[in-house]
Design a protein around this motif. Structure first.
Motif, short mmCIF file in Angstrom:
data_model
loop_
_atom_site.label_atom_id
_atom_site.label_comp_id
_atom_site.label_asym_id
_atom_site.label_seq_id
_atom_site.Cartn_x
_atom_site.Cartn_y
_atom_site.Cartn_z
N TYR A 169 19.63 87.77 -18.20
CA TYR A 169 19.70 87.95 -16.76
C TYR A 169 18.32 88.15 -16.16
O TYR A 169 17.60 89.08 -16.52
CB TYR A 169 20.57 89.16 -16.43
CG TYR A 169 20.92 89.29 -14.96
CD1 TYR A 169 22.13 88.83 -14.46
CD2 TYR A 169 20.03 89.86 -14.06
CE1 TYR A 169 22.45 88.94 -13.12
CE2 TYR A 169 20.34 89.96 -12.71
CZ TYR A 169 21.55 89.51 -12.25
OH TYR A 169 21.86 89.61 -10.92
N HIS A 171 17.68 87.51 -12.42
CA HIS A 171 17.83 87.14 -11.02
C HIS A 171 17.18 88.17 -10.11
O HIS A 171 17.84 88.93 -9.41
CB HIS A 171 19.31 86.97 -10.68
CG HIS A 171 19.97 85.92 -11.52
ND1 HIS A 171 19.83 84.58 -11.26
CD2 HIS A 171 20.71 86.00 -12.65
CE1 HIS A 171 20.49 83.89 -12.17
NE2 HIS A 171 21.03 84.72 -13.03
N LEU A 172 15.86 88.18 -10.12
CA LEU A 172 15.10 89.08 -9.27
C LEU A 172 14.99 88.51 -7.86
O LEU A 172 15.03 87.29 -7.67
CB LEU A 172 13.69 89.25 -9.82
CG LEU A 172 13.54 89.96 -11.16
CD1 LEU A 172 12.12 89.78 -11.68
CD2 LEU A 172 13.89 91.43 -11.04
N ARG B 39 19.27 94.22 -8.77
CA ARG B 39 18.85 92.99 -9.46
C ARG B 39 17.74 93.29 -10.47
O ARG B 39 17.76 92.79 -11.59
CB ARG B 39 18.40 91.95 -8.43
CG ARG B 39 19.55 91.47 -7.55
CD ARG B 39 19.04 90.72 -6.33
NE ARG B 39 18.58 89.38 -6.67
CZ ARG B 39 18.10 88.52 -5.77
NH1 ARG B 39 18.01 88.87 -4.49
NH2 ARG B 39 17.70 87.32 -6.14
N ARG B 42 19.34 95.35 -13.35
CA ARG B 42 20.11 94.50 -14.27
C ARG B 42 19.20 93.64 -15.12
O ARG B 42 19.44 93.45 -16.33
CB ARG B 42 21.07 93.63 -13.45
CG ARG B 42 21.93 92.69 -14.26
CD ARG B 42 22.94 93.44 -15.12
NE ARG B 42 23.60 92.52 -16.04
CZ ARG B 42 23.09 92.09 -17.20
NH1 ARG B 42 21.90 92.52 -17.59
NH2 ARG B 42 23.77 91.26 -17.96
N ASP B 80 26.06 86.15 -10.09
CA ASP B 80 24.86 86.89 -10.53
C ASP B 80 24.68 88.17 -9.72
O ASP B 80 24.30 89.21 -10.25
CB ASP B 80 23.61 86.02 -10.38
CG ASP B 80 23.64 84.80 -11.28
OD1 ASP B 80 24.15 84.91 -12.40
OD2 ASP B 80 23.14 83.73 -10.85
N ARG B 81 24.95 88.07 -8.42
CA ARG B 81 24.81 89.23 -7.56
C ARG B 81 25.88 90.27 -7.90
O ARG B 81 25.63 91.47 -7.92
CB ARG B 81 24.92 88.81 -6.08
CG ARG B 81 24.39 89.84 -5.09
CD ARG B 81 22.91 90.14 -5.31
NE ARG B 81 22.09 88.95 -5.17
CZ ARG B 81 21.53 88.55 -4.02
NH1 ARG B 81 21.67 89.28 -2.94
NH2 ARG B 81 20.80 87.45 -3.98
N GLU B 83 27.17 90.73 -10.79
CA GLU B 83 26.76 91.37 -12.05
C GLU B 83 25.72 92.45 -11.79
O GLU B 83 25.74 93.52 -12.42
CB GLU B 83 26.20 90.28 -12.98
CG GLU B 83 26.12 90.70 -14.42
CD GLU B 83 25.67 89.56 -15.34
OE1 GLU B 83 25.95 88.37 -15.03
OE2 GLU B 83 25.02 89.86 -16.35
N ALA B 84 24.79 92.17 -10.88
CA ALA B 84 23.76 93.17 -10.57
C ALA B 84 24.37 94.38 -9.86
O ALA B 84 24.15 95.53 -10.25
CB ALA B 84 22.67 92.55 -9.70
#
Lengths: 188, 188
Positions: A169, A171-172, B39, B42, B80-81, B83-84
């Motif tokens: 992962y 996704h910054l 983000r 994670r 993805d968001r 998950e964060a």
């Protein structure tokens, strides 16, 4: 700690970038991108932060934000913010950005893309750091939305490695990516 | 790269923090703080990101944002968001935060403050990194507004050094500070 006369610029690209489907689009400017990237840029000794967008209404919006903090009410309220936002410039295209930066330094900068995906990197942080500290002009390009469009990677001299944390992962936000990359290149 | 079983938590404190005049206040939650810090958390393998605010309306706002991205429309739109933001927790006070984290790990975490001003640091990044990688639970506290209130520094076990770039200016956003500190402690 100072860095002497480093010649580093950062550009935040709003066109051409990718959307979620990988199509080339132009993205809208995010107010906090300007603030966060200017503050990080000022902290690490970046010369200018360029906000690159071809859209006139977006350029006007950015200029209004800058005016508020540099000459308007915000300038009186927060001098630190004024100092950060004073390094921000607005630019209409990648081409005019390159011309402006080349004109400023009197030589062509080494232009590098940044990317969250692995496999495309060409130079490590240590190597780039040494070149920057040696005084060679560098321009770092950061993409908004889902990242820089393929045509940008084809046009640059190199690409920095993605920021890997723990696992797959990464996704910054672009704000976080700029902060981390500047710290890797210029932090003590 | 994985970090094995690290036990690291991050907390964003909205009370007690300082205003520009150094008075103790409670600050409002900023939407992008939640996203950016989740983000980054994670990405670097943080267990939970705690949003600490005593105000019920602010807790409700944070919960609505989380619900949108974890179970609502946002969850379908951007996995993805989801998950964060799934690592974010809401907490009413520093005291209940400490109780919750201690309960989770079955032992008291090593609690560290962060600060933009120099002189108050007690442990370097390298030392803290070694302790974290050795599996000892750590909790990092970040302040909103003009930073954590003095009573927090008096209550913690240590304070991380400020992020120094080039010269005196280090007015980073808390979003940037969290990203850089996590990279220093856990980036490759």
């Amino acid at each position: 700690m100072g860095h002497g006369r480093i010649k580093l610029d950062v550009a935040l690209i709003h066109y051409p970038v990718c959307n979620k489907q990988g199509e080339t689009i132009g993205s809208a400017v995010t107010n906090l991108d300007i603030h966060d990237i200017a503050r990080a840029g000022r902290t690490f000794g970046v010369n200018n932060v360029y906000i690159v967008t071809p859209y006139e209404d977006q350029q006007t919006l950015v200029q209004e934000i800058l005016d508020h903090w540099i000459v308007g009410y915000g300038a009186k309220k927060n001098k630190d913010r004024k100092e950060a936002l004073s390094i921000v410039r607005i630019c209409g295209s990648l081409q005019s950005l390159l011309q402006e930066v080349e004109k400023k330094w009197g030589e062509r900068p080494f232009v590098m893309a940044t990317c969250a995906a692995g496999g495309s990197d060409t130079l490590g942080y240590k190597e780039v750091q040494e070149e920057i500290l040696a005084g060679k002009p560098h321009l770092l390009l950061f993409g908004t939305a889902w990242g820089l469009a393929p045509e940008i990677f084809a046009a640059v001299a190199g690409t920095l490695p993605p920021i890997i944390g723990c696992g797959q992962y990464n996704h910054l936000s672009v704000r976080s990516a700029v902060a981390i990359i500047l710290d890797r290149l210029l932090g003590e």
